[in-house]
Scaffold this active site. Structure first.
Site, PDB file in Angstrom:
ATOM      1  CB  SER A 180      -7.158  -1.517  -4.449  1.00 30.86           C
ATOM      2  OG  SER A 180      -6.658  -2.663  -5.106  1.00 30.86           O
TER       3      SER A 180
ATOM      4  CE1 TYR B 231      -9.452   0.153  -9.006  1.00 32.50           C
ATOM      5  CE2 TYR B 231      -7.464  -1.154  -8.744  1.00 32.50           C
ATOM      6  CZ  TYR B 231      -8.749  -0.843  -8.362  1.00 32.50           C
ATOM      7  OH  TYR B 231      -9.327  -1.523  -7.313  1.00 32.50           O
TER       8      TYR B 231
HETATM    9  P1  NAP Z   1     -18.075  -4.085  -9.240  1.00 30.90           P
HETATM   10  O1  NAP Z   1     -18.497  -5.472  -8.930  1.00 30.90           O
HETATM   11  O2  NAP Z   1     -17.806  -3.708 -10.659  1.00 30.90           O
HETATM   12  O3  NAP Z   1     -19.145  -3.076  -8.612  1.00 30.90           O
HETATM   13  C1  NAP Z   1     -18.953  -1.685  -8.702  1.00 30.90           C
HETATM   14  C2  NAP Z   1     -20.101  -0.970  -8.030  1.00 30.90           C
HETATM   15  O4  NAP Z   1     -19.892   0.449  -8.096  1.00 30.90           O
HETATM   16  C3  NAP Z   1     -21.437  -1.219  -8.714  1.00 30.90           C
HETATM   17  O5  NAP Z   1     -22.466  -1.174  -7.758  1.00 30.90           O
HETATM   18  C4  NAP Z   1     -21.559  -0.032  -9.666  1.00 30.90           C
HETATM   19  O6  NAP Z   1     -22.904   0.168 -10.037  1.00 30.90           O
HETATM   20  C5  NAP Z   1     -21.002   1.065  -8.748  1.00 30.90           C
HETATM   21  N1  NAP Z   1     -20.523   2.264  -9.440  1.00 30.90           N
HETATM   22  C6  NAP Z   1     -19.561   2.355 -10.401  1.00 30.90           C
HETATM   23  N2  NAP Z   1     -19.424   3.631 -10.790  1.00 30.90           N
HETATM   24  C7  NAP Z   1     -20.304   4.368 -10.058  1.00 30.90           C
HETATM   25  C8  NAP Z   1     -20.640   5.749 -10.009  1.00 30.90           C
HETATM   26  N3  NAP Z   1     -20.041   6.656 -10.798  1.00 30.90           N
HETATM   27  N4  NAP Z   1     -21.608   6.149  -9.154  1.00 30.90           N
HETATM   28  C9  NAP Z   1     -22.234   5.253  -8.347  1.00 30.90           C
HETATM   29  N5  NAP Z   1     -21.953   3.950  -8.345  1.00 30.90           N
HETATM   30  C10 NAP Z   1     -21.010   3.501  -9.199  1.00 30.90           C
HETATM   31  O7  NAP Z   1     -16.733  -3.699  -8.454  1.00 30.90           O
HETATM   32  P2  NAP Z   1     -16.045  -4.386  -7.180  1.00 30.90           P
HETATM   33  O8  NAP Z   1     -15.056  -5.355  -7.679  1.00 30.90           O
HETATM   34  O9  NAP Z   1     -17.060  -4.798  -6.196  1.00 30.90           O
HETATM   35  O10 NAP Z   1     -15.216  -3.127  -6.621  1.00 30.90           O
HETATM   36  C11 NAP Z   1     -15.755  -2.306  -5.592  1.00 30.90           C
HETATM   37  C12 NAP Z   1     -14.628  -1.530  -4.972  1.00 30.90           C
HETATM   38  O11 NAP Z   1     -13.640  -2.442  -4.487  1.00 30.90           O
HETATM   39  C13 NAP Z   1     -13.920  -0.600  -5.944  1.00 30.90           C
HETATM   40  O12 NAP Z   1     -13.602   0.605  -5.284  1.00 30.90           O
HETATM   41  C14 NAP Z   1     -12.660  -1.365  -6.307  1.00 30.90           C
HETATM   42  O13 NAP Z   1     -11.602  -0.491  -6.638  1.00 30.90           O
HETATM   43  C15 NAP Z   1     -12.373  -2.081  -5.004  1.00 30.90           C
HETATM   44  N6  NAP Z   1     -11.554  -3.292  -5.156  1.00 30.90           N
HETATM   45  C16 NAP Z   1     -12.030  -4.407  -5.778  1.00 30.90           C
HETATM   46  C17 NAP Z   1     -11.240  -5.551  -5.839  1.00 30.90           C
HETATM   47  C18 NAP Z   1     -11.737  -6.859  -6.430  1.00 30.90           C
HETATM   48  O14 NAP Z   1     -11.019  -7.855  -6.358  1.00 30.90           O
HETATM   49  N7  NAP Z   1     -12.924  -6.925  -6.977  1.00 30.90           N
HETATM   50  C19 NAP Z   1      -9.941  -5.543  -5.314  1.00 30.90           C
HETATM   51  C20 NAP Z   1      -9.470  -4.374  -4.713  1.00 30.90           C
HETATM   52  C21 NAP Z   1     -10.301  -3.262  -4.628  1.00 30.90           C
HETATM   53  P3  NAP Z   1     -23.324   0.977 -11.411  1.00 30.90           P
HETATM   54  O15 NAP Z   1     -22.362   0.562 -12.467  1.00 30.90           O
HETATM   55  O16 NAP Z   1     -24.743   0.582 -11.656  1.00 30.90           O
HETATM   56  O17 NAP Z   1     -23.205   2.421 -11.053  1.00 30.90           O
END
Ligand code: NAP
Length: 258
Positions: free
Chosen positions: A143, A157
């Site tokens: 991130s 985080y």
């Molecule tokens: P999201 O929409 O909340 O999706 C998270 C995914 O991770 C889901 O598939 C969830 O499924 C899975 N997950 C969570 N805990 C888990 C575990 N213990 N074991 C296996 N699967 C798990 O999140 P996102 O926004 O796409 O974020 C994804 C990544 O991008 C993260 O690493 C986040 O830090 C990074 N990121 C996101 C943003 C943003 O703007 N959204 C910005 C910077 C970085 P289940 O809950 O069913 O397990």
């Protein structure tokens, strides 16, 4: 670029939603065979079915990446389904918000154990199989928050996301002798279910702070991950690509709105 991923076996952790789903979709379109992993089997399977309906190859699998047994089963499931692991997209992560005064030791451990330990365990479990690939790649979703920027409520985080890069910089040295590259994509604010859950005000204020005046799409991250996994990126390791619409650059509001 995409042709080098055709037929490759790819694991996307957290591929059932958000950025992971976008990464999985982009790899699926490039002809890769994708194992979509999340703790919720029905959602992982639904995301896989979407890729299959579009003519791709994908399978859903339920595992908790914060647990060594879970990542071991995940690696074995990829081998059972596709016979190899060429690419690990270590993407799964959580971002609950709590300011230090309200942040408990348990909250801290939960974020670290998913975002940081989960990245380590995913790589460790896939390593024996990545070593057998002739185009082995690890792409971590970090991130901008932590490595570059800060945001109140996200000390845990931000620390976990910066620590992923510390992990990457030594991991890439350890596995270089097997031809494995380890790189990271640093998303800015990307429109996902998780981000939408933070509310419309958050989304609006974020868009206003981005030079390109819009949030990124999950495919924007998928394309960066696809590049890092490609044959053409084979000489790049231990590096980061920021995909944020220029968000980290303006040094003042004047600079942003000039
Ligand atoms: P999201 O929409 O909340 O999706 C998270 C995914 O991770 C889901 O598939 C969830 O499924 C899975 N997950 C969570 N805990 C888990 C575990 N213990 N074991 C296996 N699967 C798990 O999140 P996102 O926004 O796409 O974020 C994804 C990544 O991008 C993260 O690493 C986040 O830090 C990074 N990121 C996101 C943003 C943003 O703007 N959204 C910005 C910077 C970085 P289940 O809950 O069913 O397990």
């Amino acid at each position: 670029m995409s042709s080098s991923l055709a037929g490759r076996s790819v694991i996307v952790t957290g591929g059932s939603k958000g950025i992971g789903k976008g990464i999985a979709r982009v790899f699926g379109k490039a002809g890769a065979k994708v194992l979509i992993v999340s703790r919720t089997l029905a959602e992982a399977e639904a995301a896989a079915e979407e890729i299959c309906r579009g003519g791709g190859t994908a399978k859903g699998f339920a595992a908790d990446i914060s647990d060594a047994g879970g990542t071991q089963m995940m690696a074995e499931a990829a081998i059972a389904a596709f016979g190899a692991i060429d690419v690990l997209c270590a993407n799964a992560g959580i971002f609950p918000q709590a300011k230090i005064e309200d942040l408990s030791a348990e909250d801290w451990d939960h974020v670290m154990s998913t975002n940081l330990k989960g990245t380590f365990l995913s790589l460790k479990s896939c390593l024996p199989y990545l070593k057998k690939s002739d185009q082995p790649r690890v792409v971590i979703t970090s991130s901008i928050t932590g490595p570059v920027t800060g945001f109140p409520g996200w000390t845990h985080y931000g620390a976990s996301k910066a620590a992923q890069l510390g992990f990457m910089r030594t991991a890439c040295l350890e596995v270089a002798k097997y031809g494995i590259t380890v790189n990271a994509v640093l998303p800015g604010n990307i429109l996902t279910e998780g981000l939408i859950a933070l509310g419309p005000d958050y989304e609006k204020s974020m868009a206003a702070s981005i030079p390109l005046k819009k949030l990124g799409t999950v495919e924007d991250i998928g394309h960066a991950a696809l590049f890092l996994a490609s044959k053409e990126a084979g000489y790049i390791t231990g590096q980061t690509i920021i995909v944020d619409g220029g968000q980290i650059l303006p040094e003042s509001l004047d600079a942003l709105n000039a």
